[in-house]
Design an enzyme around this catalytic site. Structure first.
Site, short mmCIF file in Angstrom:
data_model
loop_
_atom_site.label_atom_id
_atom_site.label_comp_id
_atom_site.label_asym_id
_atom_site.label_seq_id
_atom_site.Cartn_x
_atom_site.Cartn_y
_atom_site.Cartn_z
N ASP A 9 22.74 -15.94 -5.13
CA ASP A 9 22.97 -16.06 -3.68
C ASP A 9 24.36 -15.52 -3.32
O ASP A 9 25.24 -16.25 -2.90
CB ASP A 9 22.81 -17.52 -3.21
CG ASP A 9 23.78 -18.48 -3.89
OD1 ASP A 9 24.28 -18.17 -5.00
OD2 ASP A 9 24.05 -19.56 -3.32
N HIS A 241 32.38 -20.12 -11.45
CA HIS A 241 31.15 -20.84 -11.84
C HIS A 241 30.08 -19.93 -12.43
O HIS A 241 29.62 -20.13 -13.55
CB HIS A 241 30.54 -21.52 -10.61
CG HIS A 241 31.43 -22.48 -9.92
ND1 HIS A 241 31.75 -23.71 -10.43
CD2 HIS A 241 32.06 -22.41 -8.72
CE1 HIS A 241 32.54 -24.36 -9.59
NE2 HIS A 241 32.75 -23.59 -8.54
C1 BDR Z 1 27.85 -22.95 -7.10
O1 BDR Z 1 27.70 -23.03 -5.66
C2 BDR Z 1 28.01 -21.79 -5.06
O2 BDR Z 1 28.97 -21.96 -4.06
C3 BDR Z 1 28.57 -20.90 -6.13
O3 BDR Z 1 28.16 -19.57 -5.95
C4 BDR Z 1 28.04 -21.48 -7.41
O4 BDR Z 1 26.81 -20.91 -7.78
C5 BDR Z 1 28.99 -23.84 -7.51
O5 BDR Z 1 28.74 -25.17 -7.20
CA CA Z 2 25.96 -18.88 -6.71
#
Ligand code: BDR
Ligand code: CA
Length: 316
Positions: A9, A241
């Protein structure tokens, strides 16, 4: 070679992970599927096409879900304060990108690609788990045909990031995540236990950009607001992340793990909480029984992970 479908995303940290997958010599990126989360699916799909064009990525893009697997779930607002209004840190992105989409919806792209490559495909999912859950619902037999599933999501022995107990990707569609965790395939869960302690500083990224090509410079530009957002938690840097999940695919030795069945709380004040029942621990009969044993990351060699990301982005 690892054949990877990247379910994403984009999303700032998603963008870094995409460039990592594209540039890692042992990864064959065979598809990009989009999902809502950091923005609407229209926006995340446009962003995926934009990055595909800017970075000369061959893999097709298939557009995915814009609602949770349970259509009655109430949707919150997009996290524009994290990823910007346009999902890419509010750098200039065209309204539309003139590249064709794969004609199939994301979950069908996943089903057909997995069936065409039995035992070979790794699904790397770094947004809500909706596309994967849809694929399983339509074609449960793919569970036995996928090589493995590596997800960024959840938190086990640390707090969440959208509630005290829940992480954004899981909280955004808990029912879908529970379907994914409990299906008879191998899932590796790369959650906040490891991603929240794996940070890249602004200076480090600027140095990578200075040494890198225009792709890395674009990544640096689109990351600036995201780094600003992380001021509350990181000393002038950002949590990477989604890249952590991609690193796991090629360097699992940089992680420590526990094994066990995983469930996701659906509803109530702990909505979206991920809970592992470690293998070998005895409890009275309960909701974790008889489910596949998954792999949950609990430790990470963060510095080595960050350096591997740098080297991969630079093609070293
Ligand atoms: C996840 O949430 C999204 O904001 C980031 O892309 C990541 O996949 C981290 O909690
Ligand atoms: Ca993400």
């Amino acid at each position: 070679m690892y054949k990877v479908i990247y379910d994403t995303d984009p999303g700032v940290d998603d963008a870094m992970a995409l460039l990592f997958l594209h540039r890692h010599p042992e990864i064959d990126l065979i598809g990009i599927t989009t999902v809502f989360g950091n923005a609407s699916v229209d926006t995340t799909t446009r962003n995926a096409l934009f990055l595909k064009r800017e970075w000369d990525i061959e893999a097709p893009v298939a557009k995915g879900a814009n609602v949770t697997i349970d259509p009655l779930r109430k949707e919150g607002a997009w996290p524009t304060f994290v990823h910007g209004e346009n999902g890419l840190g509010d750098i200039e992105v065209p309204e539309t990108v003139d590249l064709p989409l794969d004609p199939r919806p994301a979950h069908r792209f996943i089903i057909e690609t997995v069936k065409a490559n039995p035992g070979e495909v790794t699904l790397v999912a770094v947004g809500r788990m909706t596309n994967l859950a849809r694929a399983l619902r339509e074609a449960p037999e793919i569970a036995g045909l996928v090589k493995d599933v590596v997800i960024m999501g959840g938190n086990f022995y640390v707090p969440g990031n959208v509630s005290p107990v829940a992480e954004a990707n899981i909280h955004g569609d808990p029912e879908a995540a529970d379907i994914v965790m409990t299906a008879p395939w191998k899932v590796v869960v790369v959650g906040l236990d490891v991603t929240a302690i794996t940070t890249m500083s602004r200076g480090y990224l600027a140095d990578v950009a200075a040494r890198g090509d225009r792709a890395v410079k674009l990544l640096n530009d689109l990351s600036q607001d995201y780094i600003d957002f992380y001021k509350h938690a990181v000393d002038d840097g950002m949590m990477v992340h989604d890249s952590c999940a991609c690193v796991y695919v090629v360097a699992p030795q940089l992680f420590t793990t526990v094994r066990g069945s995983v469930r996701v709380v659906c509803g109530g004040i702990a909505d979206g909480q991920t809970i592992v029942k470690p293998d070998g621990r005895r409890f009275p009969p309960g909701d974790w029984d008889g489910l596949p044993s998954q792999v949950v990351c609990t430790g990470i060699e963060s510095e080595k992970v960050i350096d591997l990301i740098r080297d991969t982005l630079l093609g070293i």
